[in-house]
Design a protein around this motif. Structure first.
Motif, PDB file in Angstrom:
ATOM      1  N   ASP A   1     -12.023 -33.371 -45.986  1.00 35.54           N
ATOM      2  CA  ASP A   1     -11.942 -34.713 -46.566  1.00 35.54           C
ATOM      3  C   ASP A   1     -11.895 -35.775 -45.475  1.00 35.54           C
ATOM      4  N   GLU A   2     -11.103 -35.532 -44.435  1.00 32.87           N
ATOM      5  CA  GLU A   2     -10.995 -36.501 -43.337  1.00 32.87           C
ATOM      6  C   GLU A   2     -12.326 -36.661 -42.604  1.00 32.87           C
ATOM      7  N   VAL A   3     -12.967 -35.545 -42.335  1.00 35.17           N
ATOM      8  CA  VAL A   3     -14.248 -35.585 -41.627  1.00 35.17           C
ATOM      9  C   VAL A   3     -15.305 -36.273 -42.479  1.00 35.17           C
ATOM     10  N   SER A   4     -15.307 -35.999 -43.770  1.00 31.77           N
ATOM     11  CA  SER A   4     -16.270 -36.627 -44.669  1.00 31.77           C
ATOM     12  C   SER A   4     -16.096 -38.142 -44.680  1.00 31.77           C
ATOM     13  N   GLU A   5     -14.850 -38.591 -44.749  1.00 32.26           N
ATOM     14  CA  GLU A   5     -14.567 -40.027 -44.760  1.00 32.26           C
ATOM     15  C   GLU A   5     -14.989 -40.686 -43.451  1.00 32.26           C
ATOM     16  N   ALA A   6     -14.976 -39.906 -42.366  1.00 34.91           N
ATOM     17  CA  ALA A   6     -15.336 -40.446 -41.052  1.00 34.91           C
ATOM     18  C   ALA A   6     -16.837 -40.357 -40.772  1.00 34.91           C
ATOM     19  N   GLY A   7     -17.606 -39.862 -41.725  1.00 33.51           N
ATOM     20  CA  GLY A   7     -19.052 -39.832 -41.542  1.00 33.51           C
ATOM     21  C   GLY A   7     -19.670 -38.458 -41.426  1.00 33.51           C
ATOM     22  N   GLY A   8     -18.839 -37.397 -41.356  1.00 36.59           N
ATOM     23  CA  GLY A   8     -19.360 -36.039 -41.366  1.00 36.59           C
ATOM     24  C   GLY A   8     -19.751 -35.507 -39.991  1.00 36.59           C
ATOM     25  N   ILE A   9     -20.233 -34.274 -39.985  1.00 35.58           N
ATOM     26  CA  ILE A   9     -20.656 -33.588 -38.763  1.00 35.58           C
ATOM     27  C   ILE A   9     -22.018 -32.947 -38.980  1.00 35.58           C
ATOM     28  N   ASP A  10     -22.674 -32.629 -37.872  1.00 33.19           N
ATOM     29  CA  ASP A  10     -23.899 -31.827 -37.947  1.00 33.19           C
ATOM     30  C   ASP A  10     -23.709 -30.462 -37.309  1.00 33.19           C
ATOM     31  N   THR A  11     -22.556 -30.251 -36.646  1.00 27.56           N
ATOM     32  CA  THR A  11     -22.319 -29.008 -35.901  1.00 27.56           C
ATOM     33  C   THR A  11     -20.886 -28.536 -36.099  1.00 27.56           C
TER      34      THR A  11
END
Length: 254
Positions: free
Chosen positions: A72-82
């Motif tokens: 949830d935190e990563v998603s709110e911050a824009g996500g990852i590709d790796t």
């Protein structure tokens, strides 16, 4: 020299508070990546996050609820590709006949279930990205068994198998799956934990070995692998010091 990716890259690294995980976080942040550094120990993560580009996230990857909270935190911050799975470890050197089942459970939770939890949480994001990457740090102990390594062998063989299956399953989603299999790496915590805090026993693992790998050495390999153009998949990268020709052949001097 690692090639600079033409677009901003974002990565989640587990086991990032020390050793290979911390070295990888430092290396990729220095190369311009946005790094979400995930580990259990908040105080070590805070020191790691003093470097620009590193975002600390306290999480025990063996707890699926905590991993979902990180998602949830990563998603709110824009996500990852790796996604780079480093979290794991070894505990004990007993034989199969003398092994403690609780040690085996811990190794399976840390190495296998922790990897499963992060994969299940983040694969939808990596698929949606269109050019996602997973890199699992396993071990040469996941391909060759050795005396005194049974529990760690079993966990790393399992993690190695998961990685191979994942590569087959995710190719249709254009998610590349890489595996780095380190041999003898001298870090401040791995052998100390395995030897249950016995400093002399931990030091003996590396005694007389000229230039065992460092965490920075492995981080360099990891950074190179994930920074290559996406269509290049380094399926399995075995990395060992020259002095370790094989599990059964380690050159020691003195």
């Amino acid at each position: 020299m690692i090639a600079t990716h033409p677009h901003s890259r974002s990565v989640l690294i587990t086991g990032a508070s020390s050793g290979i995980g911390a070295a990888s976080a430092h290396r990729l942040a220095a190369e311009g990546w946005r790094v979400f550094a995930c580990a259990r120990r908040a105080e070590k993560l805070e020191r790691l996050a003093e470097q620009e580009g590193i975002i600390p996230l306290v999480c025990d990857v063996t707890d699926a609820d905590q991993v979902r909270a990180v998602l949830d935190e990563v998603s709110e911050a824009g996500g990852i590709d790796t996604l780079i799975n480093v979290a794991g470890g070894a505990l004990g050197t007993e034989s199969v006949a003398e092994a403690e089942p609780e040690d085996w459970r811990w190794m399976f939770e840390a190495n296998v279930m922790g990897t499963l939890n992060t994969l299940q949480a983040f694969l939808p994001m990596l698929r949606a990205h269109g050019h996602g990457t997973v890199l699992n740090v396993t071990s040469t102990a996941g391909t060759v068994a050795y005396e005194g390594g049974s529990g760690y062998n079993a966990a790393k063989f399992a993690q190695h198998g998961v990685t191979g299956a994942l590569r087959l399953e995710e190719a249709e989603h254009n998610v590349r799956v890489l595996e780095v299999l380190p041999g003898m790496v001298h870090t401040e915590e791995f052998s100390a934990k395995r030897m249950r805090g016995d400093a002399a026993a931990a030091a003996a693992v590396y005694r007389g070995v000229e230039d065992p790998l460092s965490a920075d050495d492995v981080a360099e390999v990891i950074a190179h692998a994930v920074s290559l153009p996406h269509h290049i998949n380094l399926d399995q990268i075995t990395v060992r010091p020259v002095a370790q020709a094989a599990h059964h052949k380690v050159i020691r001097t003195g």
